[in-house]
Write an enzyme that holds these catalytic residues in place. Structure first.
Site: not given
Ligand code: AMP
Length: 142
Positions: A103, A105
């Site tokens: 993903h 951001h």
């Molecule tokens: P990263 O894998 O470090 O890029 O971070 C994962 C991101 O997913 C974090 O910013 C969380 O706040 C976000 N996150 C976790 N669970 C969910 C969810 N169910 N829906 C949307 N975002 C999420």
């Protein structure tokens, strides 16, 4: 590198098994709000195809994600009246990745306003719903 786990939370969202605040979708990509935004409008852009991160994603899916991220970046700047936008992407635990489905951001930024720390505060559902509606409207027909 570990294998892709089809039971990760983002895979469940893409399959419709878990809810999300969706803002954009096409045949290859989905985008929804981060529920713990580092700034209002923080959006995640994902390939629908399984990919753990940048080390295993298929090139055409990576291109589709990049193109969608540009659309989302333009929309968040417009909707949140931002001065700039931060695009981040983490790979493996050592690289800061927590959820193992690739993903990007996309985070709208205002001059002089620092981002909150990662995963510091869950946003209220009514705020996320409102932001998702506005972003989905801005992304319609893009
Ligand atoms: P990263 O894998 O470090 O890029 O971070 C994962 C991101 O997913 C974090 O910013 C969380 O706040 C976000 N996150 C976790 N669970 C969910 C969810 N169910 N829906 C949307 N975002 C999420």
């Amino acid at each position: 590198m570990p294998a892709y786990d089809a039971n990760n939370i983002f895979a469940k969202i893409i399959r419709g098994e878990m809810p999300s605040y969706k803002v954009y979708e096409n045949d290859k990509v989905m985008a929804f709000l981060d529920i713990m935004p580092r700034a209002p409008g923080h959006t995640l852009v994902l390939p629908k195809a399984p990919a753990r991160n940048i080390l295993d994603i298929a090139p055409d899916d990576l291109v589709a994600v990049a193109l969608a991220a540009q659309k989302v970046a333009k929309a968040v700047v417009k909707v949140f009246n931002a001065d700039g936008v931060t695009v981040q992407q983490f790979n493996e635990g050592a690289g800061g990745q927590v959820v193992f489905h690739l993903h990007l951001h996309v985070i709208p930024r205002k001059n002089g306003v620092p981002m909150k720390p990662p995963a510091s505060e869950k946003e209220k559902p009514d705020v996320l719903s409102d932001h998702a509606l506005k972003l989905a409207a801005a992304l319609k027909d893009t």
